[in-house]
Motif scaffolding. Structure first.
Motif, mmCIF file in Angstrom:
data_model
loop_
_atom_site.group_PDB
_atom_site.id
_atom_site.type_symbol
_atom_site.label_atom_id
_atom_site.label_comp_id
_atom_site.label_asym_id
_atom_site.label_seq_id
_atom_site.Cartn_x
_atom_site.Cartn_y
_atom_site.Cartn_z
ATOM 1 N N GLU A 196 22.942 35.792 -22.457
ATOM 2 C CA GLU A 196 23.135 34.637 -23.323
ATOM 3 C C GLU A 196 22.428 33.428 -22.722
ATOM 4 O OE1 GLU A 196 24.430 34.476 -26.230
ATOM 5 O OE2 GLU A 196 25.596 36.337 -26.442
ATOM 6 N N ASP A 197 22.042 32.478 -23.573
ATOM 7 C CA ASP A 197 21.415 31.247 -23.112
ATOM 8 C C ASP A 197 22.437 30.368 -22.391
ATOM 9 O OD1 ASP A 197 18.968 31.963 -24.154
ATOM 10 O OD2 ASP A 197 19.341 30.992 -26.093
ATOM 11 N N PRO A 198 21.965 29.459 -21.546
ATOM 12 C CA PRO A 198 22.896 28.577 -20.829
ATOM 13 C C PRO A 198 23.673 27.678 -21.778
ATOM 14 C CG PRO A 198 20.624 27.846 -20.529
ATOM 15 C CD PRO A 198 20.557 29.181 -21.192
ATOM 16 N N VAL A 199 24.841 27.255 -21.339
ATOM 17 C CA VAL A 199 25.673 26.337 -22.117
ATOM 18 C C VAL A 199 25.928 25.093 -21.275
ATOM 19 C CG1 VAL A 199 26.797 28.221 -23.363
ATOM 20 C CG2 VAL A 199 27.853 27.327 -21.278
ATOM 21 N N PRO A 200 26.260 23.969 -21.911
ATOM 22 C CA PRO A 200 26.606 22.757 -21.146
ATOM 23 C C PRO A 200 27.768 23.023 -20.190
ATOM 24 C CG PRO A 200 26.270 22.227 -23.452
ATOM 25 C CD PRO A 200 26.274 23.727 -23.364
ATOM 26 N N LYS A 201 27.791 22.272 -19.119
ATOM 27 C CA LYS A 201 28.826 22.441 -18.091
ATOM 28 C C LYS A 201 30.227 22.339 -18.677
ATOM 29 C CE LYS A 201 30.245 22.588 -13.712
ATOM 30 N NZ LYS A 201 30.005 23.709 -12.804
ATOM 31 N N ALA A 202 30.413 21.487 -19.678
ATOM 32 C CA ALA A 202 31.733 21.275 -20.266
ATOM 33 C C ALA A 202 32.278 22.535 -20.931
ATOM 34 C CB ALA A 202 31.684 20.139 -21.291
ATOM 35 N N GLN A 203 31.408 23.476 -21.288
ATOM 36 C CA GLN A 203 31.851 24.699 -21.963
ATOM 37 C C GLN A 203 32.159 25.843 -20.992
ATOM 38 O OE1 GLN A 203 29.261 25.840 -25.216
ATOM 39 N NE2 GLN A 203 29.020 23.722 -25.903
ATOM 40 N N ILE A 204 31.825 25.667 -19.715
ATOM 41 C CA ILE A 204 32.027 26.727 -18.738
ATOM 42 C C ILE A 204 33.502 27.117 -18.571
ATOM 43 C CG2 ILE A 204 31.785 27.344 -16.296
ATOM 44 C CD1 ILE A 204 29.172 27.489 -17.853
ATOM 45 N N PRO A 205 34.441 26.163 -18.461
ATOM 46 C CA PRO A 205 35.845 26.568 -18.296
ATOM 47 C C PRO A 205 36.345 27.471 -19.419
ATOM 48 C CG PRO A 205 35.592 24.260 -17.735
ATOM 49 C CD PRO A 205 34.288 24.694 -18.337
ATOM 50 N N TYR A 206 36.029 27.134 -20.666
ATOM 51 C CA TYR A 206 36.487 27.965 -21.785
ATOM 52 C C TYR A 206 35.801 29.331 -21.745
ATOM 53 C CZ TYR A 206 37.499 29.516 -26.542
ATOM 54 O OH TYR A 206 37.911 30.239 -27.635
ATOM 55 N N LEU A 207 34.518 29.342 -21.408
ATOM 56 C CA LEU A 207 33.802 30.610 -21.304
ATOM 57 C C LEU A 207 34.472 31.524 -20.279
ATOM 58 C CD1 LEU A 207 29.917 30.918 -21.033
ATOM 59 C CD2 LEU A 207 31.434 32.407 -19.745
ATOM 60 N N LEU A 208 34.755 30.984 -19.094
ATOM 61 C CA LEU A 208 35.343 31.806 -18.033
ATOM 62 C C LEU A 208 36.779 32.215 -18.347
ATOM 63 C CD1 LEU A 208 33.905 30.076 -14.831
ATOM 64 C CD2 LEU A 208 33.125 32.169 -15.948
ATOM 65 N N SER A 209 37.452 31.439 -19.178
ATOM 66 C CA SER A 209 38.833 31.805 -19.539
ATOM 67 C C SER A 209 38.875 33.087 -20.357
ATOM 68 C CB SER A 209 39.496 30.671 -20.335
ATOM 69 O OG SER A 209 39.005 30.623 -21.672
ATOM 70 N N LYS A 210 37.737 33.478 -20.928
ATOM 71 C CA LYS A 210 37.678 34.671 -21.757
ATOM 72 C C LYS A 210 37.175 35.892 -20.984
ATOM 73 C CE LYS A 210 36.361 33.909 -26.129
ATOM 74 N NZ LYS A 210 37.630 33.893 -26.871
ATOM 75 N N ALA A 211 36.798 35.674 -19.703
ATOM 76 C CA ALA A 211 36.326 36.763 -18.843
ATOM 77 C C ALA A 211 37.464 37.229 -17.938
ATOM 78 C CB ALA A 211 35.138 36.301 -18.016
ATOM 79 N N GLN A 212 37.257 38.357 -17.280
ATOM 80 C CA GLN A 212 38.277 38.916 -16.395
ATOM 81 C C GLN A 212 37.850 38.912 -14.920
ATOM 82 O OE1 GLN A 212 37.651 40.526 -19.565
ATOM 83 N NE2 GLN A 212 39.387 39.233 -20.120
ATOM 84 N N LEU A 237 28.338 40.088 -18.644
ATOM 85 C CA LEU A 237 27.827 38.995 -19.462
ATOM 86 C C LEU A 237 27.104 38.012 -18.548
ATOM 87 C CD1 LEU A 237 27.696 37.408 -22.176
ATOM 88 C CD2 LEU A 237 29.866 36.338 -21.499
ATOM 89 N N LEU A 238 25.791 37.853 -18.747
ATOM 90 C CA LEU A 238 25.000 36.930 -17.944
ATOM 91 C C LEU A 238 24.622 35.729 -18.794
ATOM 92 C CD1 LEU A 238 23.518 40.091 -17.247
ATOM 93 C CD2 LEU A 238 23.193 38.695 -15.211
ATOM 94 N N VAL A 239 25.017 34.540 -18.338
ATOM 95 C CA VAL A 239 24.775 33.306 -19.093
ATOM 96 C C VAL A 239 23.922 32.371 -18.243
ATOM 97 C CG1 VAL A 239 25.831 31.355 -20.278
ATOM 98 C CG2 VAL A 239 27.013 33.568 -20.218
ATOM 99 N N GLY A 240 22.726 32.069 -18.731
ATOM 100 C CA GLY A 240 21.852 31.183 -17.982
ATOM 101 C C GLY A 240 20.402 31.412 -18.341
ATOM 102 N N SER A 241 19.513 30.869 -17.521
ATOM 103 C CA SER A 241 18.077 31.002 -17.752
ATOM 104 C C SER A 241 17.380 31.017 -16.410
ATOM 105 C CB SER A 241 17.561 29.848 -18.614
ATOM 106 O OG SER A 241 17.765 28.604 -17.946
ATOM 107 N N GLY A 242 16.090 31.306 -16.433
ATOM 108 C CA GLY A 242 15.338 31.316 -15.192
ATOM 109 C C GLY A 242 14.117 32.202 -15.276
ATOM 110 N N ALA A 243 13.287 32.143 -14.236
ATOM 111 C CA ALA A 243 11.996 32.822 -14.234
ATOM 112 C C ALA A 243 12.101 34.330 -14.346
ATOM 113 C CB ALA A 243 11.224 32.443 -12.968
#
Length: 418
Positions: A288-304, A262-268
């Motif tokens: 996936e498109d980037p998310v605000p920094k505040a959402q990163i902890p919850y996002l990573l909690s769902k990854a392994q 799962l790749l989350v972010g943006s760029g050239a």
């Protein structure tokens, strides 16, 4: 203490991008200090306006979690010329606004952060006006990185001007803050007293990982991935992020359908990467498109697992300090690093971090990790404790506060406590 920070690209957890100065300021604010951040209203990472929607004001003050933000109204941009205009707008407006503010109050310390050097110059001029301490935070080694890359020679007129500007800021600064462990040696090689240099890497706010805030946006990302072993990448998708080898790796892993990237972010490079995944019919990769920094902890909690790729380039000659590494650690995720082990210094020997430039070796690491929840749990707990001791803003903020108190008041933090 009254601390002013000039960082053109500073953001908050509600926005896309790093929150280095927000996290530092929050820690210092919690300890009773007043912190003001002068930042552009246009987000460099999302390319979106954050504050001045249909407003003509030059600036606006906003209090966020005890931190005073002075948002500078700067023009939007997508290309290089527009960015130059944006930089000049921030420089001129922040200088004028801060100089006027000095008539009302006096900072004790001004930090000028050189994502571009003009912000550092503004910081110096404001500190001079306020007759206070000036700290130069050199986040990127300009022009040394360009010289190391071979983009310009050390004798190029532009390089000579930038070297002279760098030396000027070194001379005028009470302290020079660097983010990379080897960068302090570069600064010392320029004739700066070693005692003047502070190594202050990026860090992480661990509270956000202990008090997760679920969001619908993140839950939607993980629909269909509930029973997968998710390897997460968060951050920019640019040339320097070197994501093609990561796609190569997951092309090799397609025979393991339960392992998903799962790749989350943006760029050239994002559109090119997405096109490649589509052409190769890699069903084990999602963007996936980037998310605000505040959402990163919850996002990573769902990854392994977390993943990062480091280009073998002079860019990292002086080290690196990538936010995503500390975020992965704080989330308790083992980390796969596609990198030359020689570039990663002490990280390569940390339990739970796997550094390999051979994709076959890293492929086996990921397969083994997917098959052992106990191993992941043990490694995750070790990494959480490691980041708490070395890269939490509680630790890093205390280190900087101690130096600041000594410079401003002439006493160490411990002596003041007594």
């Amino acid at each position: 203490m009254n601390i002013w920070i000039f960082n053109h690209y500073a953001t908050t957890p509600a926005h896309v991008g790093g929150t280095r100065h927000f996290d530092l300021a929050k820690h210092l604010s919690d300890k009773g200090h007043q912190v003001t951040i002068f930042a552009s209203s246009f987000n460099h990472f999302s390319k979106k306006e954050m504050v001045f929607h249909n407003k003509e004001n030059h600036s606006e003050i906003e209090w966020i979690n005890g931190i005073r933000y002075v948002w500078i109204n700067t023009p939007a941009y997508n290309k290089s010329l527009g960015r130059v205009k944006n930089i000049l707008s921030y420089t001129l407006k922040s200088y004028k606004i801060a100089m006027a503010a000095c008539e009302e109050e006096s900072p004790d310390i001004v930090i000028g952060s050189s994502v571009h050097p003009l912000a550092a110059i503004v910081g110096y001029l404001v500190a001079k006006k306020a007759s206070c301490k000036y700290y130069f935070e050199e986040r990127d080694l300009w022009p040394q990185t360009f010289v190391d890359f071979g983009k310009i020679s050390a004798s190029n007129p532009l390089a000579l001007v930038l070297y002279k500007l760098e030396s000027f800021l070194y001379e005028k600064a009470e302290r020079v803050i660097v983010l990379f462990d080897k960068a302090k040696h570069y600064v010392e090689s320029r004739g700066v007293d070693a005692g003047k240099v502070i190594y202050l890497p990026n860090g992480v706010n661990l509270d956000k990982y202990e008090q997760l805030e679920p969001t619908l946006r993140v839950d939607e990302m993980f629909k269909g991935l509930e029973n997968k072993f998710v390897v997460a990448y968060i951050g920019s998708h640019g040339v320097a992020n070197h994501l093609d080898p990561v796609i190569d790796l997951f092309s090799k892993l397609r025979e393991h359908p339960d392992i998903h990237l799962l790749l989350v972010g943006s760029g050239a490079q994002k559109q090119e990467l997405m096109k490649r995944v589509q052409e190769e019919e890699l069903s084990n990769v999602t963007f996936e498109d980037p998310v605000p920094k505040a959402q990163i902890p919850y996002l990573l909690s769902k990854a392994q697992m977390g993943i990062i790729s480091i280009l073998d380039t002079p860019l990292y000659k002086w080290g690196f300090s990538m936010n995503k590494i500390y975020d992965y650690m704080a989330a308790g995720l083992p980390i796969a690093m596609v990198a030359n082990p020689d570039l990663t210094g002490s990280l390569r020997s940390v339990k739970g971090i796997y550094v390999q430039d051979q994709l076959e070796e890293l492929q086996q690491v990921i397969v083994n990790s997917s098959g052992s929840a106990q191993m992941r749990r043990e490694e995750g707990e070790f990494l959480q404790e490691y980041v708490r001791k070395h890269y939490s803003w509680e630790v890093l903020g205390d280190q900087l506060e101690s130096v600041m108190l000594n410079d401003v008041e002439g006493v160490s933090r411990n002596e003041k406590a007594v």
